[in-house]
Design a protein around this motif. Sequence first.
Motif, mmCIF file in Angstrom:
data_model
loop_
_atom_site.group_PDB
_atom_site.id
_atom_site.type_symbol
_atom_site.label_atom_id
_atom_site.label_comp_id
_atom_site.label_asym_id
_atom_site.label_seq_id
_atom_site.Cartn_x
_atom_site.Cartn_y
_atom_site.Cartn_z
ATOM 1 N N GLY A 25 0.864 -1.426 -0.039
ATOM 2 C CA GLY A 25 0.297 -0.491 0.057
ATOM 3 C C GLY A 25 0.958 1.182 -0.051
ATOM 4 N N CYS A 26 1.974 1.155 -0.298
ATOM 5 C CA CYS A 26 2.926 2.651 -0.386
ATOM 6 C C CYS A 26 4.231 1.913 -1.651
ATOM 7 N N ASP A 27 4.790 3.376 -1.667
ATOM 8 C CA ASP A 27 5.162 4.064 -3.175
ATOM 9 C C ASP A 27 6.276 1.773 -2.188
ATOM 10 N N PRO A 28 6.476 1.836 -3.596
ATOM 11 C CA PRO A 28 7.411 -0.125 -3.657
ATOM 12 C C PRO A 28 9.031 0.108 -3.880
ATOM 13 N N PHE A 60 12.464 -1.624 3.092
ATOM 14 C CA PHE A 60 12.368 -2.117 4.715
ATOM 15 C C PHE A 60 13.009 -3.361 4.319
ATOM 16 N N GLU A 61 12.192 -4.059 3.370
ATOM 17 C CA GLU A 61 12.291 -5.747 2.817
ATOM 18 C C GLU A 61 14.116 -5.635 2.678
ATOM 19 N N CYS A 62 14.406 -5.131 1.741
ATOM 20 C CA CYS A 62 15.946 -4.901 1.794
ATOM 21 C C CYS A 62 17.267 -4.789 3.032
ATOM 22 N N PHE A 63 16.363 -4.001 4.097
ATOM 23 C CA PHE A 63 17.049 -3.588 5.374
ATOM 24 C C PHE A 63 16.439 -4.846 6.258
ATOM 25 N N ASN A 64 15.881 -5.255 6.351
ATOM 26 C CA ASN A 64 15.306 -6.474 7.537
ATOM 27 C C ASN A 64 15.822 -8.029 7.107
ATOM 28 N N HIS A 120 5.645 9.114 10.701
ATOM 29 C CA HIS A 120 5.643 9.946 9.642
ATOM 30 C C HIS A 120 5.848 8.730 8.721
ATOM 31 N N ASP A 121 4.875 8.279 7.694
ATOM 32 C CA ASP A 121 4.836 7.308 6.457
ATOM 33 C C ASP A 121 5.376 6.281 7.149
ATOM 34 N N ARG A 122 4.089 6.517 7.911
ATOM 35 C CA ARG A 122 3.978 4.726 8.597
ATOM 36 C C ARG A 122 5.332 4.083 9.896
ATOM 37 N N LEU A 123 6.053 4.903 9.736
ATOM 38 C CA LEU A 123 7.059 4.726 10.204
ATOM 39 C C LEU A 123 7.760 5.593 12.157
ATOM 40 N N ASP A 124 7.591 4.402 13.227
ATOM 41 C CA ASP A 124 7.492 5.007 14.227
ATOM 42 C C ASP A 124 8.877 5.560 14.278
ATOM 43 N N LEU A 175 7.020 -0.818 8.896
ATOM 44 C CA LEU A 175 5.529 0.021 9.232
ATOM 45 C C LEU A 175 4.560 -0.295 9.984
ATOM 46 N N ARG A 176 3.901 0.602 10.179
ATOM 47 C CA ARG A 176 2.731 0.268 11.439
ATOM 48 C C ARG A 176 1.988 -0.108 9.511
ATOM 49 N N ALA A 177 0.816 -0.044 10.234
ATOM 50 C CA ALA A 177 -0.293 -0.386 9.489
ATOM 51 C C ALA A 177 -1.081 0.685 8.970
#
Length: 141
Positions: free
Chosen positions: A19-22, A28-32, A99-103, A138-140
């Motif tokens: 639901g956000c820019d790929p 986050f996918e790469c970071f994790n 901000h932008d679903r990130l705490d 990211l938060r929902a």
Amino acid sequence: MSKKSAKIAALLEGIRDSGCDPHYAGYFECFNRQWFFEAHDVLEELWLAGGKSGPNYAFHKGLIQLAGAFVHLQKDRLRPAVALFNLAEANLRDYPNVHDRLDLVEVLHLVRDWRGWVESEGFEFNPLKKHPAPQLGLRAG
């Protein structure tokens, strides 16, 4: 398309619909996965496209710097890692707590912890050898 863009496009193909820019989700996918260099590259495309006057310019820059700090830790370059933790904190701290679903409270705590671990050991010990790599979520929406 540059080789770098082709690599990023390939990384983004497997990103779940969030639901956000790929590029943002891909960061986050790469970071994790501890693909910190790739996380940097994925978000850099979004950051550059947004321009210097965009509302997320410093936010994206701070996240890129955060990933860069972990690239330096992976390469045992502790002083450059701390320098990037400092820059990341400076770029992220003026945004709202979420901000932008990130705490960002959690992210800034993470930055301070990792920087503190490096500094408390006098730049002689890499905390990636003792602590599990961090995870960002990211938060929902």
